[in-house]
Scaffold this motif. Structure first.
Motif, PDB file in Angstrom:
ATOM      1  N   UNK A 130       0.723  -1.244  -0.108  1.00 35.88           N
ATOM      2  CA  UNK A 130      -0.083   0.039  -0.167  1.00 35.88           C
ATOM      3  C   UNK A 130       0.914   1.474  -0.045  1.00 35.88           C
ATOM      4  N   UNK A 131       2.224   1.355   0.599  1.00 34.74           N
ATOM      5  CA  UNK A 131       2.821   2.365   0.834  1.00 34.74           C
ATOM      6  C   UNK A 131       3.826   2.622  -0.308  1.00 34.74           C
ATOM      7  N   UNK A 132       3.701   1.596  -1.288  1.00 34.61           N
ATOM      8  CA  UNK A 132       4.629   1.861  -2.497  1.00 34.61           C
ATOM      9  C   UNK A 132       5.971   1.332  -2.238  1.00 34.61           C
ATOM     10  N   UNK A 133       6.472   0.915  -0.938  1.00 36.82           N
ATOM     11  CA  UNK A 133       7.911   0.621  -0.846  1.00 36.82           C
ATOM     12  C   UNK A 133       8.420  -0.639  -1.740  1.00 36.82           C
ATOM     13  N   UNK A 134       7.465  -1.265  -2.317  1.00 39.12           N
ATOM     14  CA  UNK A 134       7.988  -2.566  -3.158  1.00 39.12           C
ATOM     15  C   UNK A 134       7.824  -2.072  -4.868  1.00 39.12           C
ATOM     16  N   UNK A 135       7.540  -0.759  -5.159  1.00 41.93           N
ATOM     17  CA  UNK A 135       7.356  -0.291  -6.317  1.00 41.93           C
ATOM     18  C   UNK A 135       8.717   0.387  -6.887  1.00 41.93           C
ATOM     19  N   UNK A 136       9.776  -0.463  -7.314  1.00 39.62           N
ATOM     20  CA  UNK A 136      10.843   0.308  -7.777  1.00 39.62           C
ATOM     21  C   UNK A 136      11.322  -0.392  -9.108  1.00 39.62           C
ATOM     22  N   UNK A 137      12.570  -0.107  -9.770  1.00 35.83           N
ATOM     23  CA  UNK A 137      12.993  -0.711 -10.747  1.00 35.83           C
ATOM     24  C   UNK A 137      14.211  -1.789 -10.374  1.00 35.83           C
ATOM     25  N   UNK A 138      14.220  -2.834 -10.954  1.00 34.07           N
ATOM     26  CA  UNK A 138      15.482  -3.789 -10.774  1.00 34.07           C
ATOM     27  C   UNK A 138      16.206  -3.924 -11.940  1.00 34.07           C
ATOM     28  N   UNK A 139      17.489  -4.205 -12.286  1.00 30.96           N
ATOM     29  CA  UNK A 139      18.099  -4.703 -13.382  1.00 30.96           C
ATOM     30  C   UNK A 139      17.796  -5.953 -13.950  1.00 30.96           C
ATOM     31  N   UNK A 140      17.612  -5.998 -15.285  1.00 34.32           N
ATOM     32  CA  UNK A 140      17.330  -7.011 -15.985  1.00 34.32           C
ATOM     33  C   UNK A 140      18.665  -7.573 -16.530  1.00 34.32           C
ATOM     34  N   UNK A 141      19.539  -6.629 -16.595  1.00 35.08           N
ATOM     35  CA  UNK A 141      20.873  -7.151 -17.282  1.00 35.08           C
ATOM     36  C   UNK A 141      21.666  -5.826 -17.711  1.00 35.08           C
ATOM     37  N   UNK A 142      22.797  -5.969 -18.002  1.00 33.55           N
ATOM     38  CA  UNK A 142      23.853  -4.840 -18.238  1.00 33.55           C
ATOM     39  C   UNK A 142      23.442  -4.613 -19.764  1.00 33.55           C
TER      40      UNK A 142
END
Ligand code: PMV
Length: 327
Positions: A156-168
């Motif tokens: 609910x607080x958006x703490x897990x809405x972020x970008x992660x790397x898929x590859x270089x």
């Protein structure tokens, strides 16, 4: 209390178009992007006790629309981290201004990284990405090198809405062309456009569902470094987004005549055996993906399309980072 950061623009290969929470700027679905080398914003932030208000210049002028969003972001940072000082923000785009590519993605990514360094917050890449998201959803992806996946998250607080790397950057080599078809600012911004599509487009739910499938397919195509699949999925996903936009009331039509002519030229190139695909965001510019080393040839063909004003060439690059020289 002063730092400078450099951040690239990015182009979504699977788009973000729709929010699950407006206040926290949480996307309805994930998205996947490629970080664009060279199309960068450089931003210097200085927090200073002597200031009694924030100041912000973008490309040497006090652009009121951009500046308003920057000042709101500074307020958010002060509240969240208990900072009392005001700040001086100076930002410049390292690509031709007025090219219609000045992006909130590179801008808010650079601002976030510069603020973190200026205040010594020591945020992790994920925390930086989630913070940049509050400025602009697509900015969350410009923190990442190469290929990024923005996670919609469920908290609910958006703490897990972020970008992660898929590859270089060399995960799936490609040339990317940014084709400029107008210098006019877009008529309907992304926040308003998304809201209209969510509220009125009968195809919005189908768009969200299809995006979930496109994300799985794109992840796999990138992992296999299969540019043909990547390009095909990216083009189809962009067309699906524009179909949902077009079905809104009143309709959202972001293209101009040249946009369509470029789409047709790329289709002709493909018929002639060239691996080239288009993707289009909430505006009339076109991005073209093609095989590494083929950018020059493809650009020469697109340059000949009437109405094309400029073509900028790029490739997968590095995400936002702190630099020494001031903006
Ligand atoms: O980050 P915003 O609010 O400018 O929205 C970006 C929307 C698109 O560019 C159309 C798609 C995307 O995922 O970048």
């Amino acid at each position: 209390m002063k730092a400078t950061a450099r951040a690239p623009s990015n182009v979504a290969l699977v788009k973000y178009w729709g929010k699950r929470d407006r206040r926290l700027n949480l996307p309805a679905t994930g998205s996947i992007s490629v970080t664009l080398d060279g199309l960068e914003t450089v931003t210097t932030v200085a927090f200073d006790r002597a200031l009694d208000a924030d100041t912000c210049t973008i490309d040497g002028t006090a652009d009121p629309r951009g500046a308003r969003r920057v000042l709101a972001f500074l307020d958010l940072v002060r509240t969240r981290f208990g900072v009392t000082e005001h700040a001086r923000v100076r930002s410049r785009n390292d690509f031709p201004t007025g090219a219609g590519l000045a992006s909130s993605a590179s801008g808010f990514a650079a601002l976030t990284v510069a603020i973190d360094a200026a205040l010594g917050l020591g945020l992790s890449r994920e925390e930086l990405s989630a913070l940049a998201r509050r400025g602009s959803g697509s900015a969350a992806r410009s923190l990442i090198d190469g290929f990024a996946e923005m996670r919609a998250g469920t908290a609910e607080d958006g703490s897990d809405a972020f970008a992660v790397a898929l590859g270089p950057p060399d995960l799936c080599p490609m040339d990317v062309l940014a084709v400029v078809t107008t210098h006019q600012p877009k008529a309907v911004g992304s926040t308003e456009g998304m809201e209209r599509t969510e509220r009125t487009s009968p195809y919005y739910r189908a768009w969200v569902e299809q995006t979930l499938a496109d994300l799985d397919a794109m992840r796999e195509a990138l992992r296999a470094s299969d540019l043909e699949r990547v390009g095909t999925i990216a083009e189809e996903n962009a067309m699906r987004m524009h179909a949902a936009m077009l079905a809104s009331s009143p309709p959202l039509l972001y293209w101009n005549g040249t946009t369509l002519d470029v789409v047709r030229e790329v289709a002709r190139l493909r018929q002639g055996g060239e691996g080239a695909w288009v993707t289009i965001d909430a505006g009339p510019q076109v991005k073209v993906l093609c095989a590494p080393g083929r950018g020059e040839h493809v650009a020469a063909r697109i340059e000949a399309v009437g109405g094309v004003l400029a073509i900028l060439r790029s490739r997968p690059g590095r995400g936002a980072h702190v630099v020494e020289d001031a903006a």
